[in-house]
Design a protein around this motif. Structure first.
Motif, mmCIF file in Angstrom:
data_model
loop_
_atom_site.group_PDB
_atom_site.id
_atom_site.type_symbol
_atom_site.label_atom_id
_atom_site.label_comp_id
_atom_site.label_asym_id
_atom_site.label_seq_id
_atom_site.Cartn_x
_atom_site.Cartn_y
_atom_site.Cartn_z
ATOM 1 N N ALA B 44 0.846 -1.206 0.000
ATOM 2 C CA ALA B 44 0.000 0.000 0.000
ATOM 3 C C ALA B 44 0.875 1.247 0.000
ATOM 4 C CB ALA B 44 -0.933 -0.017 1.203
ATOM 5 N N LYS B 45 1.930 1.215 0.786
ATOM 6 C CA LYS B 45 2.828 2.381 0.825
ATOM 7 C C LYS B 45 3.459 2.630 -0.541
ATOM 8 C CE LYS B 45 4.060 1.674 5.660
ATOM 9 N NZ LYS B 45 5.074 1.036 6.534
ATOM 10 N N LYS B 46 3.838 1.533 -1.192
ATOM 11 C CA LYS B 46 4.484 1.683 -2.492
ATOM 12 C C LYS B 46 3.508 2.228 -3.538
ATOM 13 C CE LYS B 46 6.917 -1.801 -3.385
ATOM 14 N NZ LYS B 46 7.302 -3.137 -3.886
ATOM 15 N N LEU B 47 2.282 1.677 -3.529
ATOM 16 C CA LEU B 47 1.307 2.098 -4.536
ATOM 17 C C LEU B 47 0.829 3.522 -4.276
ATOM 18 C CD1 LEU B 47 -0.751 -1.201 -4.932
ATOM 19 C CD2 LEU B 47 0.971 -0.267 -6.492
ATOM 20 N N LEU B 52 -1.187 5.540 -7.297
ATOM 21 C CA LEU B 52 -2.215 4.683 -7.882
ATOM 22 C C LEU B 52 -3.340 4.419 -6.895
ATOM 23 C CD1 LEU B 52 0.208 2.243 -9.679
ATOM 24 C CD2 LEU B 52 -1.338 3.880 -10.777
ATOM 25 N N ILE B 53 -3.062 4.610 -5.616
ATOM 26 C CA ILE B 53 -4.114 4.443 -4.616
ATOM 27 C C ILE B 53 -4.092 5.614 -3.644
ATOM 28 C CG2 ILE B 53 -3.991 1.931 -4.699
ATOM 29 C CD1 ILE B 53 -2.535 2.002 -1.995
ATOM 30 N N ALA B 54 -5.245 5.844 -3.029
ATOM 31 C CA ALA B 54 -5.336 6.747 -1.886
ATOM 32 C C ALA B 54 -5.283 5.855 -0.650
ATOM 33 C CB ALA B 54 -6.632 7.526 -1.939
ATOM 34 N N TYR B 55 -4.382 6.185 0.239
ATOM 35 C CA TYR B 55 -4.204 5.320 1.408
ATOM 36 C C TYR B 55 -3.716 6.149 2.583
ATOM 37 C CZ TYR B 55 -1.690 2.089 4.496
ATOM 38 O OH TYR B 55 -1.211 1.420 5.589
ATOM 39 N N ASN B 62 -8.244 3.031 -1.583
ATOM 40 C CA ASN B 62 -9.059 3.282 -2.779
ATOM 41 C C ASN B 62 -8.156 3.572 -3.955
ATOM 42 O OD1 ASN B 62 -11.139 4.460 -0.473
ATOM 43 N ND2 ASN B 62 -12.136 3.476 -2.225
ATOM 44 N N LEU B 63 -8.601 3.168 -5.134
ATOM 45 C CA LEU B 63 -7.849 3.517 -6.332
ATOM 46 C C LEU B 63 -8.010 5.006 -6.621
ATOM 47 C CD1 LEU B 63 -8.737 0.575 -8.755
ATOM 48 C CD2 LEU B 63 -6.612 0.904 -7.490
ATOM 49 N N THR B 64 -6.945 5.634 -7.080
ATOM 50 C CA THR B 64 -7.053 6.976 -7.659
ATOM 51 C C THR B 64 -7.587 6.808 -9.074
ATOM 52 O OG1 THR B 64 -4.841 6.833 -8.570
ATOM 53 C CG2 THR B 64 -5.040 7.777 -6.359
ATOM 54 N N PRO B 65 -7.980 7.916 -9.720
ATOM 55 C CA PRO B 65 -8.409 7.786 -11.120
ATOM 56 C C PRO B 65 -7.346 7.092 -11.971
ATOM 57 C CG PRO B 65 -8.965 9.950 -10.276
ATOM 58 C CD PRO B 65 -8.170 9.283 -9.200
ATOM 59 N N GLU B 66 -6.095 7.436 -11.720
ATOM 60 C CA GLU B 66 -5.007 6.801 -12.467
ATOM 61 C C GLU B 66 -4.932 5.296 -12.176
ATOM 62 O OE1 GLU B 66 -0.253 7.684 -13.185
ATOM 63 O OE2 GLU B 66 -1.381 8.862 -11.727
ATOM 64 N N GLY B 67 -5.103 4.952 -10.917
ATOM 65 C CA GLY B 67 -5.098 3.542 -10.539
ATOM 66 C C GLY B 67 -6.233 2.780 -11.196
ATOM 67 N N LYS B 68 -7.375 3.437 -11.275
ATOM 68 C CA LYS B 68 -8.527 2.778 -11.882
ATOM 69 C C LYS B 68 -8.299 2.546 -13.367
ATOM 70 C CE LYS B 68 -13.521 2.980 -12.292
ATOM 71 N NZ LYS B 68 -14.767 3.739 -12.115
ATOM 72 N N LYS B 69 -7.653 3.526 -13.987
ATOM 73 C CA LYS B 69 -7.330 3.382 -15.405
ATOM 74 C C LYS B 69 -6.431 2.163 -15.610
ATOM 75 C CE LYS B 69 -5.097 6.251 -18.429
ATOM 76 N NZ LYS B 69 -4.402 7.539 -18.723
ATOM 77 N N ALA B 70 -5.424 2.053 -14.748
ATOM 78 C CA ALA B 70 -4.517 0.901 -14.831
ATOM 79 C C ALA B 70 -5.280 -0.404 -14.634
ATOM 80 C CB ALA B 70 -3.415 1.040 -13.789
#
Lengths: 219, 219
Positions: B44-47, B52-55, B62-70
């Motif tokens: 989680a820390k890495k992502l 790519l995530i909000a944590y 939660n995924l960020t918009p960018e994470g969701k795209k991925a």
DNA sequence: ATTATTATTTAGATTTACCTAAATTTTATT
DNA sequence: AATAAAATTTAGGTAAATCTAAATAATAAT
């Protein structure tokens, strides 16, 4: 035997470099895999432990029969995926090597055999290399002669040994494909370049580096 | 953004677990990925670092918009390969999930888009799930209602949410496929089992675990 | 036969993705 | 509100596959 992607890449490269040579050197393998000799030594110990290679300090590396069997499975998958990409998805021959490098690591005999069947059990890949069958049996290479060494005047392109995009794009530009028939007009001993002609197109000259990588048979 | 296979698996699982829920918990993600909560915290820390995530500690993921795209790109590849395996290689629906888990990590937009085209740009996969398009746009799920929750008496199977071999083989044995039409004979409130009937075959009973995973629409 | 050069190996670090066990925080229960 | 239970994080460690730098062995050149 369960191999990591990295181990598979080593096995595949050893297989490739072993042709002709009696033993594969640490440096050659490091260069081939774009890594450092120290890393190769590390991996050599591991693969020896797994009985996939014969290895003694400073003596170079050879595949054991078991290692060779593993290599042929990987090569089979690689070449079948290349066929798929070219025949079914319309990629051209210079694009498929890198993609097949990834697809080849999906280890499923069922998938591999069904893919082969779906493709009509092809026996050569888009670069002219033979595809091992499900038992790992490999048809002999279509030809051992490179354009560089061949003495014939009229010949046909049977395979290309270097799969780099650079070479394959060069060949595309010159109109050289598998099956292309060409006439040798002249050989220049100074730099070993060769002047060739395809059908009634104007003649052109190719360097030794290129002609070494074009495998031909006389016609 | 260049993701490792492991990072891709996290992103994909977060995407899966995020549906409905507002935030994905560490434990749920660990369970889904068959790993330990401590490992999830590390990742989680890495992502988060990669945006790519909000944590926030103890607050879930939660995924960020960018994470969701991925995530949608990965899901697209997964589902297209499943179609390939079923439609072209003749695999059945319970065999393809594991293979697609590997094939999905070959990241090439060109390959993905050509594969899609080769398959006729399918919009649902063999389990009834929608396939994101090249822009990552996802048709809405074909139905939100499970057989478990549906009140209708006559309905059609639209998708299966659990992709385990165990469930899919069970459904095979019972003759339940995508598109199967069935009648609900009885609902037993004691264990929430349901008696159903397919055409003029004899009725049979399925457990709550099964009916929860069969997505249906009334007909 | 020395010596220089090249090839290879060893020793010790690094990174990624895990792990266990202990500490901490949050949530649920009395 | 205090305490118990559950969830999460931290700390410290491991294995795989790398790396650099230093040491050693093999080969080539004088």
């Amino acid at each position: 035997m369960n191999l990591s992607v990295s181990e598979e890449n080593y096995i595949k490269s050893i297989y490739k470099l072993e042709e002709g040579q009696d033993a594969v050197t640490t440096n050659a393998l490091a260069y081939e895999l774009d890594t450092k000799p120290a890393s190769v030594t590390d991996m050599a110990k591991k693969l020896k432990e797994k009985k996939l290679i014969a290895y003694e300090k400073y003596q170079g590396i050879n595949l054991t029969p078991e290692g060779k069997k593993a290599a042929l499975q990987i090569v089979r998958r690689h070449r079948l995926w290349e066929c798929f990409l070219v025949d079914k998805l319309g990629f051209s021959w210079e694009e498929v090597h890198e993609l097949a490098e990834e697809l080849e690591h999906v280890r499923s005999e069922k998938l591999t055999n069904r893919l082969s069947e779906f493709l009509g059990n092809p026996v050569i890949d888009p670069h002219g290399d033979p595809i091992p069958d499900a038992q790992g049996k490999l048809g002999k290479p279509r030809t051992q002669t490179s354009l560089h060494k061949s003495q014939a005047k009229r010949l046909e392109v049977m395979a290309v040994s270097d799969k780099s995009t650079a070479l394959l794009e060069f060949l595309n530009a010159k109109g050289i494909h598998l099956g292309t028939q060409l006439d040798v007009i002249e050989r220049y001993s100074f730099d070993n370049s060769i002047e060739i002609k395809i059908r009634n197109q104007p003649a052109f000259t190719i360097s030794e580096q290129v002609s070494k990588n074009i495998m031909v048979k006389p016609i």
